[in-house]
Design a protein around this motif. Structure first.
Motif, PDB file in Angstrom:
ATOM      1  N   THR A  29      34.299  42.210  57.710  1.00 27.60           N
ATOM      2  CA  THR A  29      32.767  41.165  58.162  1.00 27.60           C
ATOM      3  C   THR A  29      32.802  40.182  56.590  1.00 27.60           C
ATOM      4  O   THR A  29      31.416  40.038  56.207  1.00 27.60           O
ATOM      5  CB  THR A  29      31.983  42.062  58.174  1.00 27.60           C
ATOM      6  N   PRO A  30      33.535  39.675  56.208  1.00 32.57           N
ATOM      7  CA  PRO A  30      33.398  38.480  55.310  1.00 32.57           C
ATOM      8  C   PRO A  30      32.799  38.023  55.122  1.00 32.57           C
ATOM      9  O   PRO A  30      32.433  37.418  53.696  1.00 32.57           O
ATOM     10  CB  PRO A  30      35.295  37.901  55.633  1.00 32.57           C
ATOM     11  N   VAL A  55      26.125  41.265  64.189  1.00 32.54           N
ATOM     12  CA  VAL A  55      27.540  40.714  63.027  1.00 32.54           C
ATOM     13  C   VAL A  55      27.590  41.485  61.871  1.00 32.54           C
ATOM     14  O   VAL A  55      27.694  40.905  60.988  1.00 32.54           O
ATOM     15  CB  VAL A  55      26.739  39.424  62.586  1.00 32.54           C
ATOM     16  N   GLY A  56      26.393  42.719  62.322  1.00 36.14           N
ATOM     17  CA  GLY A  56      26.613  44.119  60.489  1.00 36.14           C
ATOM     18  C   GLY A  56      25.577  43.620  59.908  1.00 36.14           C
ATOM     19  O   GLY A  56      25.772  44.095  58.663  1.00 36.14           O
ATOM     20  N   ALA A  57      24.655  43.185  60.033  1.00 25.93           N
ATOM     21  CA  ALA A  57      23.087  42.044  59.175  1.00 25.93           C
ATOM     22  C   ALA A  57      22.776  44.042  58.583  1.00 25.93           C
ATOM     23  O   ALA A  57      22.503  44.071  57.000  1.00 25.93           O
ATOM     24  CB  ALA A  57      22.287  41.608  60.064  1.00 25.93           C
ATOM     25  N   THR A  58      22.572  44.844  59.678  1.00 22.36           N
ATOM     26  CA  THR A  58      22.050  46.117  58.651  1.00 22.36           C
ATOM     27  C   THR A  58      22.769  46.757  57.763  1.00 22.36           C
ATOM     28  O   THR A  58      22.379  47.486  57.590  1.00 22.36           O
ATOM     29  CB  THR A  58      21.205  47.375  59.988  1.00 22.36           C
ATOM     30  N   GLU A  59      23.773  46.542  58.444  1.00 23.52           N
ATOM     31  CA  GLU A  59      24.539  47.220  56.803  1.00 23.52           C
ATOM     32  C   GLU A  59      24.629  46.547  55.796  1.00 23.52           C
ATOM     33  O   GLU A  59      24.773  47.325  54.805  1.00 23.52           O
ATOM     34  CB  GLU A  59      26.538  47.410  58.262  1.00 23.52           C
ATOM     35  N   MET A 257      41.166  33.737  60.435  1.00 23.60           N
ATOM     36  CA  MET A 257      39.677  32.842  60.657  1.00 23.60           C
ATOM     37  C   MET A 257      39.231  33.480  59.478  1.00 23.60           C
ATOM     38  O   MET A 257      38.736  32.564  59.029  1.00 23.60           O
ATOM     39  CB  MET A 257      39.823  32.120  62.186  1.00 23.60           C
ATOM     40  N   LEU A 258      38.226  34.626  60.217  1.00 21.64           N
ATOM     41  CA  LEU A 258      37.049  34.886  59.084  1.00 21.64           C
ATOM     42  C   LEU A 258      37.557  35.064  57.704  1.00 21.64           C
ATOM     43  O   LEU A 258      36.858  35.078  56.567  1.00 21.64           O
ATOM     44  CB  LEU A 258      36.566  36.057  59.895  1.00 21.64           C
ATOM     45  N   ARG A 259      38.930  35.892  57.764  1.00 20.43           N
ATOM     46  CA  ARG A 259      39.159  36.281  56.606  1.00 20.43           C
ATOM     47  C   ARG A 259      38.971  34.514  55.448  1.00 20.43           C
ATOM     48  O   ARG A 259      39.431  34.832  54.463  1.00 20.43           O
ATOM     49  CB  ARG A 259      39.911  37.008  56.487  1.00 20.43           C
ATOM     50  N   ARG A 260      40.073  34.279  55.813  1.00 23.76           N
ATOM     51  CA  ARG A 260      40.248  32.631  55.330  1.00 23.76           C
ATOM     52  C   ARG A 260      38.893  31.568  55.192  1.00 23.76           C
ATOM     53  O   ARG A 260      38.496  30.848  54.945  1.00 23.76           O
ATOM     54  CB  ARG A 260      40.989  32.196  55.924  1.00 23.76           C
ATOM     55  N   GLY A 261      37.512  32.249  55.948  1.00 20.12           N
ATOM     56  CA  GLY A 261      36.378  31.205  55.859  1.00 20.12           C
ATOM     57  C   GLY A 261      35.941  30.970  54.713  1.00 20.12           C
ATOM     58  O   GLY A 261      36.162  32.076  53.618  1.00 20.12           O
ATOM     59  N   LYS A 262      34.829  29.905  54.475  1.00 18.37           N
ATOM     60  CA  LYS A 262      34.129  30.168  53.895  1.00 18.37           C
ATOM     61  C   LYS A 262      32.757  29.681  53.745  1.00 18.37           C
ATOM     62  O   LYS A 262      32.329  28.353  54.267  1.00 18.37           O
ATOM     63  CB  LYS A 262      34.676  29.193  52.699  1.00 18.37           C
ATOM     64  N   LEU A 283      29.641  34.138  67.923  1.00 21.19           N
ATOM     65  CA  LEU A 283      30.904  33.923  68.419  1.00 21.19           C
ATOM     66  C   LEU A 283      31.754  34.768  67.131  1.00 21.19           C
ATOM     67  O   LEU A 283      33.748  34.780  66.593  1.00 21.19           O
ATOM     68  CB  LEU A 283      31.514  32.483  68.282  1.00 21.19           C
ATOM     69  N   TYR A 284      31.097  34.711  65.780  1.00 22.03           N
ATOM     70  CA  TYR A 284      32.068  34.862  64.318  1.00 22.03           C
ATOM     71  C   TYR A 284      32.186  36.586  65.111  1.00 22.03           C
ATOM     72  O   TYR A 284      32.605  37.623  63.923  1.00 22.03           O
ATOM     73  CB  TYR A 284      30.923  34.520  63.601  1.00 22.03           C
ATOM     74  N   SER A 285      31.444  37.258  65.580  1.00 19.99           N
ATOM     75  CA  SER A 285      31.633  38.878  65.903  1.00 19.99           C
ATOM     76  C   SER A 285      33.168  39.516  65.772  1.00 19.99           C
ATOM     77  O   SER A 285      33.682  39.339  66.003  1.00 19.99           O
ATOM     78  CB  SER A 285      30.241  39.441  66.623  1.00 19.99           C
ATOM     79  N   PRO A 286      33.413  40.540  64.712  1.00 20.42           N
ATOM     80  CA  PRO A 286      35.001  41.001  65.308  1.00 20.42           C
ATOM     81  C   PRO A 286      34.852  41.963  66.323  1.00 20.42           C
ATOM     82  O   PRO A 286      35.540  42.305  66.673  1.00 20.42           O
ATOM     83  CB  PRO A 286      34.904  41.966  64.091  1.00 20.42           C
ATOM     84  N   TRP A 287      33.164  42.233  66.621  1.00 18.33           N
ATOM     85  CA  TRP A 287      33.503  42.920  68.249  1.00 18.33           C
ATOM     86  C   TRP A 287      33.269  42.379  69.595  1.00 18.33           C
ATOM     87  O   TRP A 287      32.924  43.427  70.118  1.00 18.33           O
ATOM     88  CB  TRP A 287      32.392  44.032  67.550  1.00 18.33           C
ATOM     89  N   VAL A 288      32.441  41.158  68.948  1.00 17.79           N
ATOM     90  CA  VAL A 288      32.499  40.844  70.289  1.00 17.79           C
ATOM     91  C   VAL A 288      33.325  39.773  71.320  1.00 17.79           C
ATOM     92  O   VAL A 288      33.975  38.742  70.467  1.00 17.79           O
ATOM     93  CB  VAL A 288      31.332  40.278  70.947  1.00 17.79           C
ATOM     94  N   ARG A 289      34.370  40.077  72.059  1.00 16.55           N
ATOM     95  CA  ARG A 289      34.927  39.120  72.120  1.00 16.55           C
ATOM     96  C   ARG A 289      34.277  37.268  73.168  1.00 16.55           C
ATOM     97  O   ARG A 289      33.521  37.516  73.719  1.00 16.55           O
ATOM     98  CB  ARG A 289      36.315  39.307  73.470  1.00 16.55           C
ATOM     99  N   TRP A 290      35.099  35.895  72.738  1.00 16.90           N
ATOM    100  CA  TRP A 290      34.350  35.054  73.659  1.00 16.90           C
ATOM    101  C   TRP A 290      34.350  35.112  74.973  1.00 16.90           C
ATOM    102  O   TRP A 290      33.763  34.804  75.530  1.00 16.90           O
ATOM    103  CB  TRP A 290      35.791  34.146  72.926  1.00 16.90           C
ATOM    104  N   GLY A 291      35.563  36.002  75.592  1.00 11.80           N
ATOM    105  CA  GLY A 291      34.632  36.299  76.660  1.00 11.80           C
ATOM    106  C   GLY A 291      33.851  36.446  77.711  1.00 11.80           C
ATOM    107  O   GLY A 291      32.737  36.401  78.484  1.00 11.80           O
ATOM    108  N   GLU A 292      33.504  37.915  76.415  1.00 11.80           N
ATOM    109  CA  GLU A 292      32.446  38.332  76.509  1.00 11.80           C
ATOM    110  C   GLU A 292      30.931  37.255  76.192  1.00 11.80           C
ATOM    111  O   GLU A 292      30.104  37.739  77.268  1.00 11.80           O
ATOM    112  CB  GLU A 292      32.203  39.909  75.665  1.00 11.80           C
TER     113      GLU A 292
END
Length: 580
Positions: A29-30, A55-59, A257-262, A283-292
């Motif tokens: 979750t970069p 998106v992992g905010a609680t973590e 894309m996320l790991r190269r993001g800034k 759209l940034y969530s690693p756990w949610v597909r765009w189709g969902e």
């Protein structure tokens, strides 16, 4: 050592917490790296995270707590909407997560429901509380605060100042204070959005296109998908279109894309800001597909309440209602070609709504077609109940045929002349249902309640056994009406009026606009002294339609036969079943 470096080196995830058990890895979750690390920089004091769900905010918050215990012990305040949520979060998630990290596990006692709101360690403690407890919010001087789901906080905590102000007040003595404000937003009046806007600098997470390598913010408008609610098609055909090179970007590219993001700031500052805002969407969530994401949008786009949830919880945006203010001329632009008293040719049923005043009635009759397409066919006033029923019991001709329809169900307000209205409902049962307007319901648009507790027991004893009072969420129905005024007349879900509709009706329909209440929630309120009687009538007519099942009605394969046979529904026997 920064918070993210500490988490990568020491945080351990159990199988109970994550399917990826083992060492925490910020690269999964970069986008959380910069947010966490504001807690260890030298300048930032208030961090606002405007976020969607998943998106992992609680973590991120848990890592801040773990780092504080292990590397920088001090007092932390963790504030949630209420104490029950705070206690459950502490025992079921926070304490378990901390206990799985060996470097801090020995510093903590066993998770104990009775001690859930105070986690003690050498050099400090984590005190959890609910925003609805003003005394506790004001009782401790705290240098670090995490405020979770702030848009669900009460705006006023008893007679004290609002909980946000109370918490900030407890940190002002520390020059190195750290306050994290995070939440899915509600409206522009909600605290998290106001806090984000007030930040000195605003960051968006940009990722590179795998084809042209140009950095960009992932925007829902660039998500391309079929318009049919078909899970298989949406999963395979949904893609993100690069606005620069038009490349079709699939889910398989997202992690790279996320790991190269800034994080890229919207402003250029020549100083180090003390207040910083970060913004993401699902759209940034690693756990949610765009189709969902596409599926959720298609399922919610025609329901204002569901659409608001999609905008808030999936896009991480405040809901900006197009219906916050509607002009009278907009209503008059929704006229059909049919004169008053004539039903559109595709009408399936008629419902009526009645607003009761001290000495008279206002009424509206609305025709419903398939896919919730509707049109007002008549409206007016009556002094006596007999005159009202004379108007509502007429047969109304159907456009282009010899068929005629009667009103299937009438919803009548019980705000005035309550006992008298229940008598009318008894006399005309089940054609008329009694209605009471409410400002809000936690779930659904209406609910049926028993009449057992009515003051007039004598009158209650003569009521039909299955007769109920319908309590209706007027705000949700007004949202629905104003939302459908944005649709073109004749389209699915459109809301139209007959050709004889006058200015008085249009002024009453637009007599209210959305404004924030004392809790920051948008509600419908009257503008000045303009009456709103026809708007109330339309709400009740809509409710009657819902009771009859208009949301699922489809056009018949063959046109049914309608006869003037005394059937109060206006339909031939066996075609439709009221209350069915």
């Amino acid at each position: 050592m920064t918070v993210s470096q500490w988490a990568d080196n020491y945080r351990i995830l159990s199988r109970e917490e994550s399917p990826n058990a083992g060492h925490w890895n910020t690269d999964n979750t970069p986008y959380l790296r910069a947010i966490m690390d504001t807690f260890t920089d030298k300048t930032t004091q208030i961090v606002t995270f405007l976020k969607p769900s998943q998106v992992g905010a609680t973590e991120c918050a848990i890592n801040i707590c773990g780092y504080t215990i292990d590397r920088s012990p001090c007092r932390i305040f963790y504030v949630m909407p209420d104490e029950d949520l705070a206690k459950d979060f502490s025992v079921d998630r926070l304490q378990k997560a901390l206990s799985h990290t060996p470097s801090i596990a020995r510093k903590l006692g066993k998770a104990d429901k009775s001690k859930a709101l105070a986690i003690r360690f050498e050099g400090g403690f984590i005190r959890l509380t609910g925003a609805n407890s003003p005394a506790k919010l004001a009782s401790w001087a705290i240098p670090r605060v995490i405020m979770d789901e702030v848009d669900k906080y009460p705006k006023w905590a008893g007679r004290e100042a609002n909980p946000i102000s109370l918490v900030k007040e407890r940190t002002k003595n520390w020059s190195w204070r750290k306050i994290m404000v995070m939440s899915t937003p509600t409206t522009e009046y909600g605290y998290v959005y106001k806090s984000f806007v007030a930040s000195e600098i605003h960051y968006d997470y940009q990722v590179p296109c795998p084809e042209c390598m140009k950095y960009q913010v992932l925007d829902f408008k660039n998500l391309k998908f079929p318009t049919e609610i078909n899970e298989r098609r949406l999963a395979s055909e949904t893609y993100y279109e690069c606005p620069y090179c038009k490349a079709h970007i699939k889910d398989k590219h997202k992690m790279t894309m996320l790991r190269r993001g800034k994080w890229v700031s919207r402003e250029l500052l020549d100083y180090a800001p003390k207040t910083v805002g970060f913004k993401l969407n699902t759209l940034y969530s690693p756990w949610v597909r765009w189709g969902e994401v596409a599926m959720e949008f298609l399922k919610s786009k025609d329901d204002p309440s569901a659409l608001m949830n999609f905008v808030n919880s999936w896009l991480g945006e405040p809901f900006k209602s197009k219906a916050s203010y509607v002009k009278a001329k907009t209503v008059l632009q929704h006229k059909t070609h049919l004169k008053a008293g004539i039903c559109p040719k595709d009408t399936l049923l008629l419902t009526a709504g009645v607003d009761v005043q001290k000495g008279y009635f206002y009424w509206v009759i609305r025709a419903w077609g398939a896919k919730m397409k509707s049109s007002k066919i008549a409206n007016g006033t009556a002094v006596r109940f007999e005159d009202l029923m004379f108007q509502l019991n007429q047969y109304f001709p159907v456009e282009g045929s010899n068929n005629k329809l009667q009103v299937t169900l009438i919803a009548i307000d019980t705000g005035y002349r309550t006992t008298e209205i229940y008598d009318y409902c008894y006399d005309y049962y089940p054609l008329i249902i009694p209605v009471k307007g409410l400002k809000s319901l936690k779930t659904g648009y209406f609910r049926r309640v028993s009449l057992d507790n009515m003051k007039n027991k004598t009158m209650y004893n003569r009521l039909p056994v299955d007769m109920k009072l319908y309590e209706v969420d007027t705000n949700k129905y007004k949202d629905m009406i104003m939302y459908r005024l944005n649709k073109e007349v004749g389209s699915d879900g459109s809301w139209a009026v007959d050709a004889d509709t006058d200015q008085e009706y249009a002024e009453m329909i637009t007599a209210e606009q959305k404004v924030p209440d004392e809790n920051g929630n948008e509600v419908w309120k009257q503008i000045g002294a303009r009456p709103n009687h026809y708007l109330d009538c339309e709400v009740y007519a809509y409710l009657a339609g819902d009771v009859m099942g208009i949301r699922t009605m489809q056009a018949p394969l063959e046109e049914p036969s309608y006869e003037e046979n005394g059937n109060s529904s206006g339909y031939s026997a066996g075609v439709y079943k009221p209350f069915g």
